[in-house]
Motif scaffolding. Structure first.
Motif, PDB file in Angstrom:
ATOM      1  N   LEU A  33       8.395  29.991 -59.843  1.00 46.57           N
ATOM      2  CA  LEU A  33       8.667  29.236 -58.623  1.00 46.57           C
ATOM      3  C   LEU A  33       8.115  29.885 -57.354  1.00 46.57           C
ATOM      4  N   GLY A  34       7.575  31.096 -57.473  1.00 48.24           N
ATOM      5  CA  GLY A  34       6.918  31.742 -56.346  1.00 48.24           C
ATOM      6  C   GLY A  34       7.837  32.386 -55.311  1.00 48.24           C
ATOM      7  N   PHE A  35       9.105  32.621 -55.662  1.00 48.97           N
ATOM      8  CA  PHE A  35      10.012  33.292 -54.729  1.00 48.97           C
ATOM      9  C   PHE A  35       9.680  34.777 -54.661  1.00 48.97           C
ATOM     10  N   ASP A  36      10.034  35.428 -53.540  1.00 50.73           N
ATOM     11  CA  ASP A  36       9.784  36.866 -53.460  1.00 50.73           C
ATOM     12  C   ASP A  36      10.877  37.627 -54.212  1.00 50.73           C
ATOM     13  N   HIS A  37      10.664  38.931 -54.375  1.00 48.09           N
ATOM     14  CA  HIS A  37      11.542  39.739 -55.215  1.00 48.09           C
ATOM     15  C   HIS A  37      12.971  39.835 -54.678  1.00 48.09           C
TER      16      HIS A  37
END
Length: 135
Positions: A33-37
């Motif tokens: 989904l491309g969320f950051d860490h």
């Protein structure tokens, strides 16, 4: 009464399940989904937290007496301490040491698990000690 070695083995089994839940959510959010860490880490741990409470209460620590009013807040405090320890470790490894995000997430699982077990064993699900009073 459950032996401590049995309790630790049960904790490791559920800890492994929680680690899988956490890892799947984190990887799914980061890669899929491309969320950051940071966001992925928060959501992953919350998903495992819900699963962990019920397994801890009923199977690991055998606290079946329905003390939810006492246990839920203490469980959340234990979670906060464990999550805080792993999150600071994660930030240090990724942001300061520039380590790989995925390896840092994995290492953080062990920090979280250790603090979580100790807090829940000693605080959340502790058994009241019986004292013999000689009068």
């Amino acid at each position: 009464m459950i032996k401590e070695s049995t309790r630790i083995i049960r904790f490791m089994i559920i800890g492994t399940l929680n680690a899988l839940i956490t890892a799947l959510v984190i990887v799914g959010m980061m890669k899929g989904l491309g969320f950051d860490h940071v966001i992925a880490n928060i959501v992953g741990y919350i998903a495992a937290l819900i699963n962990n409470f019920f397994w801890s209460k009923y199977w690991i620590f055998s606290s079946k007496k329905g003390k939810f009013r006492r246990e839920v807040p203490l469980f959340l405090i234990a979670f906060g301490a464990a999550y805080g320890a792993q999150f600071l470790t994660l930030l240090g490894m990724v942001e300061i040491l520039n380590w790989n995000e995925y390896i840092s997430q994995f290492i953080g699982l062990f920090i979280y698990g250790t603090v979580n077990f100790l807090m829940n064993r000693k605080v959340t699900f502790r058994k009241k000690e019986k004292h013999n009073c000689d009068q």
